[in-house]
Design a protein around this motif. Structure first.
Motif, short mmCIF file in Angstrom:
data_model
loop_
_atom_site.label_atom_id
_atom_site.label_comp_id
_atom_site.label_asym_id
_atom_site.label_seq_id
_atom_site.Cartn_x
_atom_site.Cartn_y
_atom_site.Cartn_z
N THR A 159 26.43 86.71 59.33
CA THR A 159 25.38 86.27 58.54
C THR A 159 24.17 86.38 59.25
OG1 THR A 159 24.88 84.29 59.44
CG2 THR A 159 27.11 83.93 58.81
N SER A 160 23.91 87.64 59.61
CA SER A 160 22.99 88.51 59.74
C SER A 160 22.34 89.15 57.82
CB SER A 160 22.28 89.20 60.71
OG SER A 160 23.18 90.65 60.24
N ASN A 161 21.23 88.69 58.28
CA ASN A 161 20.67 89.24 57.00
C ASN A 161 21.09 88.50 54.89
OD1 ASN A 161 18.76 91.02 57.80
ND2 ASN A 161 20.30 92.12 58.75
N MET A 162 21.62 87.34 55.27
CA MET A 162 22.34 87.07 54.09
C MET A 162 21.66 85.54 54.32
SD MET A 162 26.52 86.53 55.50
CE MET A 162 27.18 88.40 55.33
N SER A 163 21.88 85.02 52.76
CA SER A 163 20.95 83.51 52.66
C SER A 163 21.87 83.07 51.42
CB SER A 163 19.79 83.94 52.28
OG SER A 163 18.96 84.27 51.34
N GLY A 164 21.71 82.08 51.06
CA GLY A 164 22.93 81.22 49.90
C GLY A 164 24.62 81.07 50.02
N ASP A 165 25.19 81.26 48.93
CA ASP A 165 26.79 80.96 48.70
C ASP A 165 27.08 82.42 49.14
OD1 ASP A 165 26.39 78.97 47.58
OD2 ASP A 165 26.78 79.48 45.36
#
Length: 92
Positions: free
Chosen positions: A60-66
């Motif tokens: 999930t690094s560098n991820m945000s949101g759905d």
């Protein structure tokens, strides 16, 4: 599998369990994963009546949101030769 992750940059572990309801050994021939998904382990051969698992990890690094990712599992079962698993979540 659905998840909500409060912290970015930590992997999410997803476990899929299944049962071989057929009369012969179920063989997982291939697992296709998208980027950011890693295969941690899986039961390659599952005897009739037995349970098996597929364990995946989502980076999930560098991820945000759905987040939606699809994993394709190829087996020797004529009725379910290609099975699509869905990983769905939200990274906050």
């Amino acid at each position: 599998m659905k998840f909500v992750r409060d912290v970015q940059d930590e992997p999410v572990e997803c476990e899929y369990s299944f049962k071989n309801t057929g009369k012969s050994t179920l063989k997982i021939r291939d697992i296709r994963v998208p980027s950011q998904v890693k295969i941690l382990s899986y039961d390659e051969n599952v005897e009739p009546g037995e349970k098996g698992n597929i364990i995946l990890s989502v980076d999930t690094s560098n991820m945000s949101g759905d987040l939606i990712r699809y994993v394709t599992v190829t087996t020797n079962c004529p009725a379910s030769a290609h099975v699509r698993l869905t990983i769905e979540g939200k990274v906050m």
